[in-house]
Design a protein around this motif. Structure first.
Motif, short mmCIF file in Angstrom:
data_model
loop_
_atom_site.label_atom_id
_atom_site.label_comp_id
_atom_site.label_asym_id
_atom_site.label_seq_id
_atom_site.Cartn_x
_atom_site.Cartn_y
_atom_site.Cartn_z
N ARG A 1 0.82 -1.20 0.00
CA ARG A 1 0.00 0.00 0.00
C ARG A 1 0.86 1.26 0.00
NH1 ARG A 1 -3.72 0.20 4.77
NH2 ARG A 1 -4.83 1.66 3.44
N GLU A 2 0.22 2.37 -0.31
CA GLU A 2 0.88 3.66 -0.22
C GLU A 2 1.12 3.97 1.26
OE1 GLU A 2 2.69 7.06 -0.63
OE2 GLU A 2 2.11 5.84 -2.37
N PRO A 3 2.39 4.16 1.69
CA PRO A 3 2.67 4.35 3.12
C PRO A 3 1.91 5.49 3.76
CG PRO A 3 4.70 3.89 1.92
CD PRO A 3 3.63 4.07 0.89
N ALA A 4 1.80 6.64 3.07
CA ALA A 4 1.11 7.79 3.68
C ALA A 4 -0.33 7.45 3.97
CB ALA A 4 1.20 9.00 2.75
N VAL A 5 -0.98 6.73 3.05
CA VAL A 5 -2.39 6.34 3.26
C VAL A 5 -2.49 5.35 4.41
CG1 VAL A 5 -4.38 5.20 2.21
CG2 VAL A 5 -2.98 6.77 0.85
N ALA A 6 -1.56 4.39 4.46
CA ALA A 6 -1.59 3.39 5.53
C ALA A 6 -1.44 4.05 6.90
CB ALA A 6 -0.47 2.36 5.31
N TYR A 7 -0.52 5.01 7.01
CA TYR A 7 -0.32 5.71 8.28
C TYR A 7 -1.54 6.54 8.64
CZ TYR A 7 4.58 4.58 9.27
OH TYR A 7 5.73 3.94 9.61
N GLN A 8 -2.13 7.19 7.67
CA GLN A 8 -3.32 8.00 7.95
C GLN A 8 -4.46 7.13 8.48
OE1 GLN A 8 -4.77 10.34 4.67
NE2 GLN A 8 -6.66 10.89 5.72
N GLU A 9 -4.70 6.01 7.82
CA GLU A 9 -5.78 5.13 8.27
C GLU A 9 -5.48 4.54 9.64
OE1 GLU A 9 -6.35 2.33 5.13
OE2 GLU A 9 -7.30 3.80 3.80
#
Length: 432
Positions: free
Chosen positions: A225-233
């Motif tokens: 996954r896109e890391p920024a999206v994973a961290y946000q979720e």
């Protein structure tokens, strides 16, 4: 330097320095007994009272409340950032000395915490691992006591690495599994935190010959996954469960990744623009342009990546590497497939025609040019369309089709609001 002690102690010290009695400081608004209670620490002044006392004592409310003037605070904050930059640049001893100065100079909880983190990281960088472990353990204890503001994840990940470095494999694995479990629980399946804790755990498993656990861990490292999206979720999950410290930390990680990505994209776009400048002109430097384009491509996507591929092909044509250029262009035109003509597709086709002309395949070039000419008629008038039509005219002229060249030049002029007369020649249009 911060003023001594508490708010009350600073009020008392300044009052005595100004040779004022408690009654004089109280004035008509307060009572001298209330001043006494403040100075003894039995009452905390409200912001309004703090402002009033500061005016009478000749200081700022910030000095009374925090023990440091705003200008001093700003200086210390800049100093802390300079220390962080030194640490990133590999000057760990300079960073360590600076962080210790920041810790001694400020009593702001957030800034002090930031400096303590920097100090611990600098100690680890200097291979003073035992001291680094003690510093990170203090930070972990602090985070676990104040989970509403601070996450224990970064300190535990750092401790996993440090304990492994000193050979305490049991503690390294225990802490690593705790961190990995929390990351997995929050849905963090990629990113720097997962990568670091998994890396150290793999090394620890292998060091104690536990190849089964090592292989089991590698089987779970499949995050794409896109890391920024994973961290946000993950931050949103932590917030939903009330773990504010984790939510803040994970949100900061998402922002850091996003800002790094944005910075990389901006730099890549600059490289493409620089490459365009190098390719064009009387003395093109296509080799240097290729180098810039090659480093830019990984940070671009979509139309920007296609535009980079087109400029790469243009540089290859300039260098006589025609087969490479044509292969690159056909790939750019085919993936992803485009539903209709657009400026980027037209530009790719024009460079393709240029490559075909360079290898003396006039018929192949004319086929591409005629297709592009028909497609350009469907583009709205604009400066971009004018530029494409002008280049199309130049290529038709090079291919020996003067009539098509004239029509293309006319299209270029019309796209910027000019109407050529019936006596205008193709050359006059070309020179416009």
């Amino acid at each position: 330097m911060p003023g001594p002690g508490s708010v009350g102690e600073r009020v008392r010290d300044l009052r005595l320095t100004r040779r004022m009695s408690q009654a004089q400081l109280a004035g008509h608004d307060l009572s001298d007994s209330y001043i006494s209670l403040i100075e003894s620490g039995k009452r905390t002044p409200t912001p309004a009272v703090l402002k009033l006392l500061a005016e009478r004592l000749g200081c700022t409310p910030e000095y009374l409340s925090e023990g440091i003037e705003p200008e001093q605070r700003a200086h210390v904050e800049v100093r802390a950032r300079h220390c962080e930059l030194a640490l990133l640049a590999g000057r760990a001893q300079i960073a360590l000395d600076g962080f210790e100065e920041v810790i001694a100079a400020d009593d702001n909880a957030d800034l002090t915490l930031r400096a303590r983190w920097g100090r611990a990281a600098a100690l680890e960088e200097l291979d003073r691992t035992g001291e680094a472990i003690a510093a990170f353990e203090e930070l972990r204890e602090l985070a676990e006591r104040d989970a509403g503001r601070t996450s224990w994840l970064p300190s535990v990940i750092a401790l996993t690495r440090c304990y492994h470095a000193v050979g305490d494999l049991g503690q390294a694995v225990a802490l690593g599994e705790r961190a990995l479990g929390r990351l997995t629980e929050l849905g963090v399946t990629c990113g720097v935190d997962l990568a670091e804790v998994a890396r150290v755990m793999l090394l620890a498993y292998l060091d104690r010959s536990d190849t089964g656990r090592a292989r089991e861990l590698t089987a779970h490292l499949t995050g794409e996954r896109e890391p920024a999206v994973a961290y946000q979720e993950a931050s949103e999950r932590a917030l939903a469960e009330g773990a504010l410290g984790d939510a803040l930390y994970l949100a900061d990680q998402a922002l850091a990744i996003a800002s790094t990505t944005a910075r990389s994209r901006a730099e890549a776009r600059l490289k493409v623009a620089a490459a365009r400048a190098l390719i064009r002109g009387e003395n093109p430097d296509s080799e240097r342009a290729l180098g810039l384009l090659g480093t830019a491509m990984p940070d671009l996507s979509g139309d920007e990546a296609t535009a980079c591929a087109i400029e790469t092909a243009r540089a290859l044509v300039s260098l006589g590497r025609l087969d490479e250029a044509i292969t690159s262009l056909r790939t750019a035109l085919a993936e992803p497939p485009r539903q209709d003509i657009d400026p980027i597709t037209a530009q790719a086709q024009l460079v393709l025609a240029q490559a075909e002309l360079a290898r003396d395949d006039r018929e192949a070039a004319l086929t591409v040019l005629r297709t592009t000419s028909a497609q350009l008629e469907r583009l709205p008038a604009s400066r971009a369309t004018a530029s494409l039509a002008r280049e199309l005219g130049d290529l038709f002229d090079a291919a020996g089709d003067g009539a098509s060249a004239t029509a293309a030049y006319r299209r270029a002029l019309e796209s910027v609001g000019l109407r050529p007369t019936s006596h205008t020649t193709a050359q006059a249009l070309a020179d416009h």
